[in-house]
Scaffold this active site. Structure first.
Site, PDB file in Angstrom:
ATOM      1  CD  GLU A  58      28.826  80.817  60.917  1.00 63.21           C
ATOM      2  OE1 GLU A  58      28.014  81.748  60.959  1.00 63.21           O
ATOM      3  OE2 GLU A  58      29.619  80.643  59.956  1.00 63.21           O
ATOM      4  CG  HIS A  97      26.749  80.733  55.772  1.00 67.95           C
ATOM      5  ND1 HIS A  97      26.135  81.785  56.415  1.00 67.95           N
ATOM      6  CD2 HIS A  97      27.716  80.278  56.619  1.00 67.95           C
ATOM      7  CE1 HIS A  97      26.710  81.948  57.605  1.00 67.95           C
ATOM      8  NE2 HIS A  97      27.660  81.037  57.744  1.00 67.95           N
ATOM      9  CE  LYS A 100      23.124  80.451  52.390  1.00 62.05           C
ATOM     10  NZ  LYS A 100      22.361  81.714  52.516  1.00 62.05           N
ATOM     11  CE1 TYR A 116      22.027  80.902  58.438  1.00 59.93           C
ATOM     12  CE2 TYR A 116      21.158  78.675  58.344  1.00 59.93           C
ATOM     13  CZ  TYR A 116      21.917  79.682  57.792  1.00 59.93           C
ATOM     14  OH  TYR A 116      22.570  79.491  56.604  1.00 59.93           O
ATOM     15  CG  ASN A 152      22.241  84.149  49.761  1.00 58.45           C
ATOM     16  OD1 ASN A 152      22.406  82.993  50.176  1.00 58.45           O
ATOM     17  ND2 ASN A 152      22.228  85.188  50.580  1.00 58.45           N
TER      18      ASN A 152
END
Length: 135
Positions: free
Chosen positions: A126, A115, A9, A49, A112
């Site tokens: 995905e 993913h 990310k 998402y 975080n």
């Protein structure tokens, strides 16, 4: 062999952790089949998402994921989905086991670091969504 999707990310890319994360991915028996550093478009982020579209954090998540470069990757290995999820650690880095990617590299719950797909079905969905980025 299974495949799974990994995204390093924007926070981890900005902080210079891509090589360290990829080293740990390889050390844990996963091969990186495809990898591309890219700024994810709003359209792709919203589609990616979409299951969270009704949740209060959706717009913040899309904004974050489109804020700067990410590294989108397809990983392959034995039990790739579960092995990568174990390597990532808990979503909240405060709850992540020592040595996991989130314990080492995440800034916060919303930033975080990585993913990873949560099932084989999600991995296929995905990877399909990100295929236009990766090809």
């Amino acid at each position: 062999m299974e495949q799974t999707l990994s995204i390093i990310k924007p926070d981890a890319v900005k902080n210079g952790f891509v090589e360290d994360i990829n080293y740990l991915i390889s050390e844990n028996g996963l091969s990186i089949l495809k990898s591309k550093k890219v700024k994810i478009s709003r359209e792709i982020a919203e589609k990616f998402y979409s299951e969270h579209s009704e949740k209060p954090f959706f717009s913040e998540l899309v904004e974050f994921m489109t804020s700067s470069d990410s590294v989108v990757q397809v990983l392959e290995g034995k039990n790739a989905v579960n092995n990568y999820r174990k390597l990532m650690g808990a979503t909240n880095p405060n709850d992540a086991d020592e040595g996991t990617l989130r314990a080492k590299f995440a800034e916060s719950l919303s930033k975080n670091a990585v993913h990873g797909s949560d099932s084989l079905e999600s991995a296929q969905r995905e990877i399909d969504i990100m295929s236009e980025i990766l090809d």
